[in-house]
Enzyme design. Structure first.
Site, mmCIF file in Angstrom:
data_model
loop_
_atom_site.group_PDB
_atom_site.id
_atom_site.type_symbol
_atom_site.label_atom_id
_atom_site.label_comp_id
_atom_site.label_asym_id
_atom_site.label_seq_id
_atom_site.Cartn_x
_atom_site.Cartn_y
_atom_site.Cartn_z
ATOM 1 N N GLN A 35 2.479 -5.856 -3.205
ATOM 2 C CA GLN A 35 2.749 -5.945 -1.760
ATOM 3 C C GLN A 35 4.045 -5.181 -1.422
ATOM 4 O O GLN A 35 4.389 -4.263 -2.152
ATOM 5 C CB GLN A 35 2.795 -7.400 -1.257
ATOM 6 C CG GLN A 35 1.443 -8.100 -1.272
ATOM 7 C CD GLN A 35 1.069 -8.680 -2.628
ATOM 8 O OE1 GLN A 35 1.880 -9.305 -3.283
ATOM 9 N NE2 GLN A 35 -0.146 -8.472 -3.058
ATOM 10 N N GLY A 88 -4.040 -4.327 -4.638
ATOM 11 C CA GLY A 88 -5.013 -3.351 -5.126
ATOM 12 C C GLY A 88 -4.260 -2.091 -5.488
ATOM 13 O O GLY A 88 -3.899 -1.313 -4.615
ATOM 14 N N HIS A 89 -3.943 -1.933 -6.767
ATOM 15 C CA HIS A 89 -3.152 -0.780 -7.196
ATOM 16 C C HIS A 89 -4.090 0.316 -7.707
ATOM 17 O O HIS A 89 -4.766 0.152 -8.713
ATOM 18 C CB HIS A 89 -2.139 -1.204 -8.267
ATOM 19 C CG HIS A 89 -1.057 -2.084 -7.711
ATOM 20 N ND1 HIS A 89 -0.128 -2.726 -8.476
ATOM 21 C CD2 HIS A 89 -0.759 -2.415 -6.436
ATOM 22 C CE1 HIS A 89 0.688 -3.417 -7.692
ATOM 23 N NE2 HIS A 89 0.321 -3.246 -6.450
ATOM 24 N N ASP A 119 0.814 -1.219 0.000
ATOM 25 C CA ASP A 119 0.000 0.000 0.000
ATOM 26 C C ASP A 119 0.850 1.273 0.000
ATOM 27 O O ASP A 119 0.458 2.288 0.586
ATOM 28 C CB ASP A 119 -0.967 0.025 1.204
ATOM 29 C CG ASP A 119 -1.800 -1.231 1.268
ATOM 30 O OD1 ASP A 119 -2.257 -1.666 0.202
ATOM 31 O OD2 ASP A 119 -1.983 -1.770 2.371
ATOM 32 N N LYS A 141 2.061 2.184 -5.085
ATOM 33 C CA LYS A 141 2.794 1.694 -6.258
ATOM 34 C C LYS A 141 2.011 1.902 -7.549
ATOM 35 O O LYS A 141 2.594 2.230 -8.577
ATOM 36 C CB LYS A 141 3.098 0.192 -6.097
ATOM 37 C CG LYS A 141 4.121 -0.093 -5.020
ATOM 38 C CD LYS A 141 4.410 -1.578 -4.908
ATOM 39 C CE LYS A 141 3.255 -2.368 -4.378
ATOM 40 N NZ LYS A 141 2.902 -2.122 -2.980
HETATM 41 P P1 IMP Z 1 -2.329 -12.795 1.582
HETATM 42 O O1 IMP Z 1 -1.356 -12.238 0.608
HETATM 43 O O2 IMP Z 1 -3.762 -12.551 1.217
HETATM 44 O O3 IMP Z 1 -2.056 -14.225 1.913
HETATM 45 O O4 IMP Z 1 -2.130 -12.000 2.968
HETATM 46 C C1 IMP Z 1 -0.940 -12.122 3.737
HETATM 47 C C2 IMP Z 1 -0.586 -10.788 4.373
HETATM 48 O O5 IMP Z 1 -0.214 -9.865 3.361
HETATM 49 C C3 IMP Z 1 -1.732 -10.120 5.131
HETATM 50 O O6 IMP Z 1 -1.187 -9.392 6.207
HETATM 51 C C4 IMP Z 1 -2.309 -9.162 4.120
HETATM 52 O O7 IMP Z 1 -2.975 -8.079 4.732
HETATM 53 C C5 IMP Z 1 -1.032 -8.710 3.419
HETATM 54 N N1 IMP Z 1 -1.254 -8.248 2.053
HETATM 55 C C6 IMP Z 1 -1.467 -8.986 0.953
HETATM 56 N N2 IMP Z 1 -1.599 -8.222 -0.133
HETATM 57 C C7 IMP Z 1 -1.460 -6.951 0.285
HETATM 58 C C8 IMP Z 1 -1.454 -5.690 -0.394
HETATM 59 O O8 IMP Z 1 -1.599 -5.583 -1.621
HETATM 60 N N3 IMP Z 1 -1.270 -4.600 0.396
HETATM 61 C C9 IMP Z 1 -1.063 -4.687 1.722
HETATM 62 N N4 IMP Z 1 -1.039 -5.843 2.392
HETATM 63 C C10 IMP Z 1 -1.234 -6.968 1.680
#
Ligand code: IMP
Length: 427
Positions: free
Chosen positions: A225, A40-41, A13, A16
């Protein structure tokens, strides 16, 4: 310098989407190499907001080749919704501007189900995932029981492989978690329909990106991420299931690491995190709440409120060093305009001793106490500033102070969500 890697240098977040969209103008290809619909970009163009989950942020420019490489865990339903949603808004997505690797893994309904059921099973020990099936899909990839996009476009193989896999997943869903199992024929026919629609987009993306580099085309690698969520180098187990930084590009694209010419991190002027796990500068009081309000810090994918706190120079220094970044981009500087005093964690304290390195062990990280330093704020709207010299003195002092603490030059500043709300540093 034809290739540039841009990655999140915090917990995701970092803004990007907007930066990649801005940098895409100077590139021919924009390549996503890991993650999936957990990302979510957000990009704002002329007041219109676009949230991209799997399609690279270069799609909003004409004439760019957007590549979804083999390292992704693709949710076909979401991807097709994204393609249709963009087309409805006048941005045609077609095999000329988007291609998808046949080697990318497919997220099925059973992955999403198991993601949520595992979190429920873990209770207080949960990770706080986005529930998009990312972890279970990558787990199947490593266990060699996953299905790839290439399998979706081969009906006989799909029937045979999905049948074998779903029998085991249904046993897990039904016998272990006590939930309703999935119907094989329904899952198969949905998957066949996805395969049919995605078939024209499927390409040998690795060969294409390597050839593009040889031809001198400019390639932008888009990380999703952030580095502190990296499966190997982040705050394990509170991480996502892929390599989020430069290290993910080699295997995720099939691209030689020695041809990644430059790397830039992206970090906000403060910190946020969603989900569970250590976050040394988290402020659960009034200040964190103000950062959340001023920065509108709610997840672009899940809508969850983000945890907020001051900038963590130790964490960002680690992320940039780990990825060999030659520069970085500071986003959301405008959000700090609301604060009369701004703090930064310049070091940590662990058991009463100063630590200036990011601790590898989760237990140590959970126990660190940030050492804060403060500077006066500027209390002035900076969203219209486009030249560095036009920023208020206190804002420039803040930027240069952080740059010194982090030890890597800031190449670009972002002062608002719109595409052009950026200030180049001219370094
Ligand atoms: P997962 O990727 O859904 O398995 O989530 C694993 C961890 O990564 C959790 O803490 C999510 O909140 C975090 N996470 C996954 N994708 C994002 C992102 O695009 N932005 C921020 N945090 C993310």
């Amino acid at each position: 310098m034809p290739s540039l890697s841009v990655f999140g240098a915090q917990w995701g977040d970092e803004g990007k989407g907007k930066i990649i969209d801005n940098l895409a103008r100077d590139h021919d290809l924009v390549v996503r190499y890991q993650g999936g619909a957990n990302a979510g970009h957000t990009v704002v163009v002329g007041g219109e907001k676009f949230v991209l989950h799997q399609i690279p942020s270069g799609i909003l420019h004409d004439g760019k080749r957007n590549v979804i490489a083999g390292g992704l865990a693709i949710d076909p339903a979401t991807l097709l919704r994204e393609i249709d949603g963009l087309s409805e808004r006048g941005i045609e997505v077609h095999p000329g501007n988007l291609c998808v690797s046949g080697a990318a893994h497919v997220i099925f309904e059973h992955h999403r189900r198991i993601d949520r059921l595992s979190e429920r099973w873990l209770g207080d020990g949960r990770i706080g995932t986005t529930g998009r099936g990312i972890g279970p899909c990558y787990a199947d990839k490593a266990a060699r029981t996953g299905l790839r996009i290439a399998d979706l476009v081969d009906p006989d193989r799909l029937r045979q492989r999905l049948g074998a896999v779903l029998a085991e997943k249904n046993a897990l869903i039904g016998d272990v978690h006590g939930e309703e199992t999935l119907d094989f024929e329904a899952e198969l026919s949905a998957a066949l329909a996805f395969g049919e629609r995605l078939a024209p987009f499927v390409a040998d993306t690795g060969a294409e990106v390597r050839a593009a580099y040889r031809e001198g085309k400019r390639i932008l690698f888009e990380g999703a991420q952030g580095v502190l969520l990296d499966i190997d180098h982040g705050t394990y187990p509170y991480v996502t299931s892929s390599n989020t930084g430069v290290h993910g590009i080699g295997p995720g694209v099939g691209f030689p690491p020695n041809q990644i010419d430059r790397a830039w991190g992206i970090a906000k002027a403060y910190c946020t995190r969603v989900g569970e796990g250590p976050f040394p500068t988290e402020d659960e009081g009034e200040c964190g709440e103000r950062l959340r309000d001023e920065g509108n810090e709610y997840g672009a994918t899940t809508g969850r409120p983000r945890r907020c706190g001051w900038f963590d120079a130790v964490a960002v220094r680690y992320a940039l060093e780990l990825n060999g970044a030659q520069g970085w981009i500071m986003t959301n500087l405008d959000v700090l305009s609301a604060f009369s005093e701004i703090s930064v964690a310049s070091a940590y304290e662990l058991d009463g001793r100063a630590v200036d390195r990011y601790p590898a062990a989760l237990a140590s990280l959970a126990g660190v106490v940030p050492r804060y330093e403060s500077r006066p704020g500027w209390m002035e709207d900076i969203t219209g500033v486009r030249h560095y010299g036009d920023l208020p003195g206190a804002a420039r002092d803040y930027v240069e102070w952080i740059e010194t603490l982090v030890g890597v030059p800031i190449v670009l500043l972002s002062v608002g969500p719109e595409r052009d709300q950026v200030i180049p540093r001219g370094l």
